[in-house]
Structure formats: structure tokens, C-alpha cells
Design an enzyme around this catalytic site. Sequence first.
Site, short mmCIF file in Angstrom:
data_model
loop_
_atom_site.label_atom_id
_atom_site.label_comp_id
_atom_site.label_asym_id
_atom_site.label_seq_id
_atom_site.Cartn_x
_atom_site.Cartn_y
_atom_site.Cartn_z
N ASP A 174 0.56 -1.41 -0.37
CA ASP A 174 -0.10 0.22 0.28
C ASP A 174 0.92 1.10 0.20
OD1 ASP A 174 1.51 -0.15 2.82
OD2 ASP A 174 -0.54 0.79 3.46
N GLU A 175 1.60 1.21 -0.20
CA GLU A 175 3.06 1.99 -0.20
C GLU A 175 3.35 2.56 -1.82
OE1 GLU A 175 4.83 3.86 2.93
OE2 GLU A 175 6.89 3.16 2.57
#
Length: 388
Positions: A97-98
Site C-alpha cells: 500500500d505504499e
Amino acid sequence: MDAFYASVELLRRPELRGKPVAIGGHGEPSRRGVVTTATYEARAFGIRSGMALRRAAELCPQCVFLPVDFDEYRRYSRRFKAAIATVTDRIEDRGIDEVYIDLSAVQGIRVDGGAPVARDIQRRVLEATGLSCSIGLAPNKLLAKIASDLRKPGGVTIVDEADIPALIWPLPARRINGVGPKAELQLEELGLRTIGELAAAPLSMLVARFGANYGRWLHEAANGRDERPVVTASEPVSMSRETTFERDLHLRRDWQALAACLAELCREVAADLRRRGYAGRTIGVKARYDDFRIVTRDQTLPGATDDAAAIRRAAFECLGRVPATRRLRLLGVRVAGLARTGAGAEPPRRGAAGASTAPGASSAEPAPLAAAEQAELPLSGEGNPLAL
């Protein structure tokens, strides 16, 4: 991405919006497990990632607990990264998620500090996933990462060098990515609690306390300096799987249950390796005792393997070297020293019957029985890493 796992779950369960929700383990606070992430409503009660589910339930009895669903999270991860790729391919993948993004060549990045470009990315991610993301736009990755956390959820934060004293220096030193709990305690012992206090500290004092490399890095980071480029292509250094037990297990008295778990973890890691086209030479086992101490043991094979049987043999040999001094609450398997198995790569080692050879590894492990398994985002702008 903002509270990524929880946000994905809320897409499937919109009736839970606005309520405290925590994701982790089997989704049952009566069973052992830890919080992977939580909605902002749950965080208001003090619930944090890594917290025991039981403790989270004590802090917020009305909290809704849900099990993790990594297949679904990976699906949304691919979607949001594909949306960003429509803006630029200068993307550094930092996890499920990054990401960091180099926006220096994107048209319009010099307009209004890059804010229109950041909002366009947010719009594309929202359209592709239904999820919000927070963006930090800064001259380097370190500042972009800090900035991305300042206005969650759904915020855009622009940090230039001139903004460092007002926006960055008042923050706790732990907000620097790379300052962990132990380093934070040592900084507090020196009377350094904020990034600004750390920036003003004599370099000689930091080097004396933390050593030359880490001391100099702390000084540079606190002053907002970071020369790391956005790396758009990199190879994984290892792959691993681990699980936390429902109850603490003893290496001798609960050997069958531990053996079943270890064998399953080995199969999962082997499947991960084959799916991504890698093989590894170093097999390791990680064990966490009931007092939270961690011990690791590893073995390096003559050649790389992606075979579950070879990984299992080496893992059992490693587990046999873990002292049976206390019960275990967690067990993990790691494969490192990775190499590609595609065209032109040396084929992974396998035995005559399809099993990889692992000279020196014990073959005395019991037959496998069954069971177990177990990741949030940043962007960057003009020379600017944009952290999501």
C-alpha cells in the site's frame, strides 16, 4: 493509502462506515492475534497496528473485528498502482500500500507546488479503487514520507526546504522513517525528543552515542537531507511466511503441532517463490518465545531451490537448533539469497525424484500434518518523491 486494509473491507461492508473497525488475525479478539490496521474511528480509542486483539477489544468494546484477506488487498494494490502508472512509470514499489513516485518529468509539476498533479493522482486512484490516498510532495523521499502522514486521510501536503523548520522540526523524532523505539529511547536519554532538537544536536554527540554511520544519518535526516533516488526496478532479497499460534507451543511437548505448522509455512513460501519466479539458497527459521524474545537460525544450501521439500528439510534442521528453553508464540520461515529462475537462469536444485537436494540438512522431521499464514503506502514530486 489511507488505512488500506480497513478501507478495502469497508468497500465490501459499507454498513460499517463511521464505526471503529480493526483488521487482524482471524477477526476474533477471543483468539490470539494482532491488529494489522484499523479505521481512524478505531484509532481514536488508541487501537494501533501490532496491538493484541484482546487489548484492542478492551480499549473499544464496540469495535468490529474482521479477519485479514490478503488476496483481496493484493488485488486492490495492483489497481491503485496501475492508476498511478497512467501518470508516470517512475514508481518505486514499497509494499502492498505504499509507493514513491518521481514526478520531475510530469507536465504541470511546477504549477502551485505540484498540488494539481497530486490531486489528479488522488482522483485516478479513487476512480480505480474507490479508495482514498494521502500524498506528500517534497524534494526527497525522506521528507515525502513524513509529509504523506501529516494530513490523513485524503490529504495533500507539500514540503519545501523552507518549510522544514515550521512543519518538520516540531514533530517527534520517531516520525523519521528509520528511527525505531530503541533509537527513540536513546534520543530521549540525550534530551532529544523532536526532529528539531535532533537537527540542532552536535554531530559529535550523535556519532559518540550511535556510531559514525547511524549518527551521521540521524543528523542528515533531521535536517531534511536525503540523497536516495527513486528506484524503479529492484529485486527482492528474501521471501517469508510466519504465523502466531492460538496458544504457546513447546518445542518438545507440542512437536507434532509445530511440525505441521512449519511444513505448511514451507509449502507457502515455496509457492510464493515459484509464483514470482525465484529460488533461494539460504533457508531460515524465526521463532518468538512467550517472553517476546526472538531467535533465528539459518542454513545455506549449495544451490538455490524453490522446492518445498528442500526448504522443509533445511527449515527442520534450523528449528532443531532453536533452544527449547521456553514456549513459542510465533514461527516463521524465510528464504534469502534469491535468484531468478527464468530463461537463462541456472535451474534450481532438485533431487532425482523431484525433491531438491540439501546436503547436511536433516531428513528426520516427522511427516507434515497441516495449517497457517500472514502488510500499508507513500508518493513523491519535482526531483520530488511523492509519497502515498
